[in-house]
Design a protein around this motif. Structure first.
Motif, PDB file in Angstrom:
ATOM      1  N   ARG A  10      13.006   5.703 -28.124  1.00  0.00           N
ATOM      2  CA  ARG A  10      11.997   5.079 -28.988  1.00  0.00           C
ATOM      3  C   ARG A  10      12.597   3.825 -29.604  1.00  0.00           C
ATOM      4  O   ARG A  10      13.721   3.865 -30.125  1.00  0.00           O
ATOM      5  CB  ARG A  10      11.557   6.050 -30.087  1.00  0.00           C
ATOM      6  N   THR A  12      11.691  -0.141 -31.735  1.00  0.00           N
ATOM      7  CA  THR A  12      10.775  -0.991 -32.505  1.00  0.00           C
ATOM      8  C   THR A  12      10.953  -2.425 -32.030  1.00  0.00           C
ATOM      9  O   THR A  12      12.082  -2.911 -31.922  1.00  0.00           O
ATOM     10  CB  THR A  12      11.084  -0.904 -34.010  1.00  0.00           C
ATOM     11  N   ASP A 100       2.679   3.943 -26.470  1.00  0.00           N
ATOM     12  CA  ASP A 100       2.551   3.770 -27.910  1.00  0.00           C
ATOM     13  C   ASP A 100       3.220   4.963 -28.586  1.00  0.00           C
ATOM     14  O   ASP A 100       2.940   6.116 -28.250  1.00  0.00           O
ATOM     15  CB  ASP A 100       1.075   3.696 -28.300  1.00  0.00           C
ATOM     16  N   GLU A 102       2.924   6.320 -31.424  1.00  0.00           N
ATOM     17  CA  GLU A 102       2.084   7.208 -32.237  1.00  0.00           C
ATOM     18  C   GLU A 102       1.137   8.036 -31.386  1.00  0.00           C
ATOM     19  O   GLU A 102       1.045   9.256 -31.548  1.00  0.00           O
ATOM     20  CB  GLU A 102       1.284   6.383 -33.251  1.00  0.00           C
ATOM     21  N   THR A 103       0.442   7.400 -30.461  1.00  0.00           N
ATOM     22  CA  THR A 103      -0.580   8.104 -29.673  1.00  0.00           C
ATOM     23  C   THR A 103      -0.057   8.608 -28.335  1.00  0.00           C
ATOM     24  O   THR A 103      -0.712   9.428 -27.691  1.00  0.00           O
ATOM     25  CB  THR A 103      -1.770   7.174 -29.402  1.00  0.00           C
ATOM     26  N   GLN A 104       1.098   8.085 -27.898  1.00  0.00           N
ATOM     27  CA  GLN A 104       1.686   8.404 -26.585  1.00  0.00           C
ATOM     28  C   GLN A 104       0.809   7.930 -25.422  1.00  0.00           C
ATOM     29  O   GLN A 104       0.975   8.372 -24.285  1.00  0.00           O
ATOM     30  CB  GLN A 104       1.967   9.900 -26.450  1.00  0.00           C
ATOM     31  N   HIS A 151       5.440  -3.599 -32.738  1.00  0.00           N
ATOM     32  CA  HIS A 151       4.993  -2.345 -32.129  1.00  0.00           C
ATOM     33  C   HIS A 151       6.150  -1.355 -32.098  1.00  0.00           C
ATOM     34  O   HIS A 151       7.302  -1.734 -31.849  1.00  0.00           O
ATOM     35  CB  HIS A 151       4.520  -2.609 -30.690  1.00  0.00           C
ATOM     36  N   ASP A 152       5.831  -0.098 -32.337  1.00  0.00           N
ATOM     37  CA  ASP A 152       6.766   1.000 -32.081  1.00  0.00           C
ATOM     38  C   ASP A 152       6.369   1.630 -30.752  1.00  0.00           C
ATOM     39  O   ASP A 152       5.217   2.052 -30.571  1.00  0.00           O
ATOM     40  CB  ASP A 152       6.697   2.062 -33.188  1.00  0.00           C
TER      41      ASP A 152
END
Length: 427
Positions: A10, A12, A100, A102-104, A151-152
């Motif tokens: 992960r 950033t 993404d 957060e949402t994968q 974006h992460d």
């Protein structure tokens, strides 16, 4: 000591901000009124992903998790535009899925060689030379640059291979790969010699070849995370064909039929679709099979009853290797190409708190409106798109800005300036 294989990370990422426009006036001897000549700010650097076939892991992202591109420089006098920020190129292995965080949802499947812009740099602000009009000949203002996107994201490596070698540890997968291709995997007689997948290109004949991956040995419980297997099951996802290597020699006291069923059960637990993937079963180590052993016979009867072809093989002596290559090429010619995942992620308009007050100034017949949340909304608005413009207009109206301007005395036809955009106000 073997390098740890990293196949998920992960990070950033943040693109550079745009440079600010300059306020400057032309000064030259014998020229009475040179006029405004402040230059524009430079564009911020973007974050760009690029496939690098020399990379095979995401190890680099284990140590560095934040990537920031440089910002554009401010404009200068004499209408000189500030230098653009330098794009930051992040190199990833072929087959990396960008999700993404957060949402994968999948943003991009990095399976081709085309660079992908993950975050765009902010636009540079306009210098005061843009704001000169017949009624406003000496504009003493310029505009600030807009922020870059951020974006992460999660990077996930799924190898791009036509064929995946599967089986328990120490059954001869690495040896087989070294025999049929030019790959040189580390080989030794102990479990988990292979700690990360190895790829090899197998040549069949002129114009015909395929990529084979030696997937680290899967063990029972791998689909639930036991051992190393779970980390590598995802690499079989793209494989069009599985070559299931089974040790029939019995030299380790294992039963080949039980081993075959155990691996297939792990595949089924991980993915029902994966368990139905075409397979060729290789009965390996036949050169050291005991003469009175029924292992080969029992395995053949079992797999052929399930509809799988079985080939006898001795990877160590190369016996049966050519027959396997020909069989693989034959089956691949009838199978669809390697899976490339389609993007799922759709950028959503940012949720912006519009309750914060905006800075409104009225100078030389122009209404200047600025503020942090307005800047964020504008940086995410595509003014060339009708729907995006309507969203922008609705955001301003719901924030109470139009009502505030009318209370301050704005009239139809007045000019409103918001950063590097100007428009005529209409009630």
């Amino acid at each position: 000591m073997a390098t740890q294989f990293i196949d998920k990370a992960r990070i950033t990422v943040r693109a550079g901000n745009g440079g600010n426009g300059a306020v400057a006036f032309h000064r030259e001897k014998y020229v009475a009124a040179g006029g405004p000549d402040g230059g524009d700010g430079g564009r911020g650097g973007s974050i760009i992903l690029q496939v690098d076939d020399n990379l095979s892991t995401l190890m680099d992202f284990r140590y560095k998790r934040k990537y920031v591109a440089t910002s554009g420089q401010d404009g200068q006098g004499a209408r000189r535009t500030g230098k653009d920020g330098q794009d930051l190129i992040i190199r990833v292995p072929r087959g990396t899925l960008v999700r993404d965080a957060e949402t994968q949802e999948i943003i991009k499947d990095m399976s081709d060689s085309t660079p992908f812009v993950l975050c765009r740099g902010g636009r540079g602000g306009w210098g005061n030379c843009h704001f000169a009009t017949p009624t406003r000949q000496v504009p003493r203002f310029a505009k600030g640059g807009l922020p870059g996107e951020s974006h992460d994201v999660t990077l996930e490596l799924k190898l791009l291979a036509d064929v995946g070698l599967i089986g328990f540890p120490n059954v001869g997968k690495s040896t087989l790969l070294s025999v049929v291709s030019k790959a040189q995997p580390k080989i030794a007689n102990y479990h988990f010699t292979t700690l990360y997948p190895n790829l090899g290109v197998v040549w069949v004949e002129d114009g015909v070849s395929f990529v084979m991956a030696d997937i680290p040995g899967i063990i029972e419980g791998a689909s639930e995370g036991a051992g190393l297997g779970h980390d590598f099951l995802r690499h079989i996802d793209r494989c069009r064909l599985l070559v299931h290597v089974v040790d029939v020699s019995g030299c380790e006291g294992r039963d080949p039929v039980d081993d075959f069923d155990a691996i297939n059960e792990e595949l089924k637990q991980y993915s029902e679709e994966l368990s139905t993937r075409p397979q060729i079963v290789c009965a390996n180590k036949t050169d050291i099979l005991e003469p009175d052993s029924d292992n080969l016979t029992r395995l053949r009867e079992h797999v052929e009853a399930l509809g799988y072809p079985l080939l006898e093989l001795s990877a160590a002596t190369h016996q049966g290797a050519r027959q396997l290559v020909d069989k693989v090429a034959e089956m691949l010619s009838t199978l669809p190409p390697v899976t490339v995942y389609e993007p799922e992620y759709v950028p959503k308009p940012p949720v912006v708190d519009t309750s914060a007050p905006l800075d409104i100034q009225h100078e030389d017949g122009v209404w200047f409106v600025e503020g942090p949340w307005l800047q964020r909304v504008m940086s995410n608005t595509n003014f060339a798109d009708y729907e995006s413009r309507m969203y922008f207009d609705r955001s301003l109206r719901e924030s109470g800005l139009f009502q505030q301007l009318e209370e301050m005395g704005i009239q139809d036809g007045d000019t409103v300036s918001m950063y590097d955009f100007e428009f005529t106000y209409q009630k």
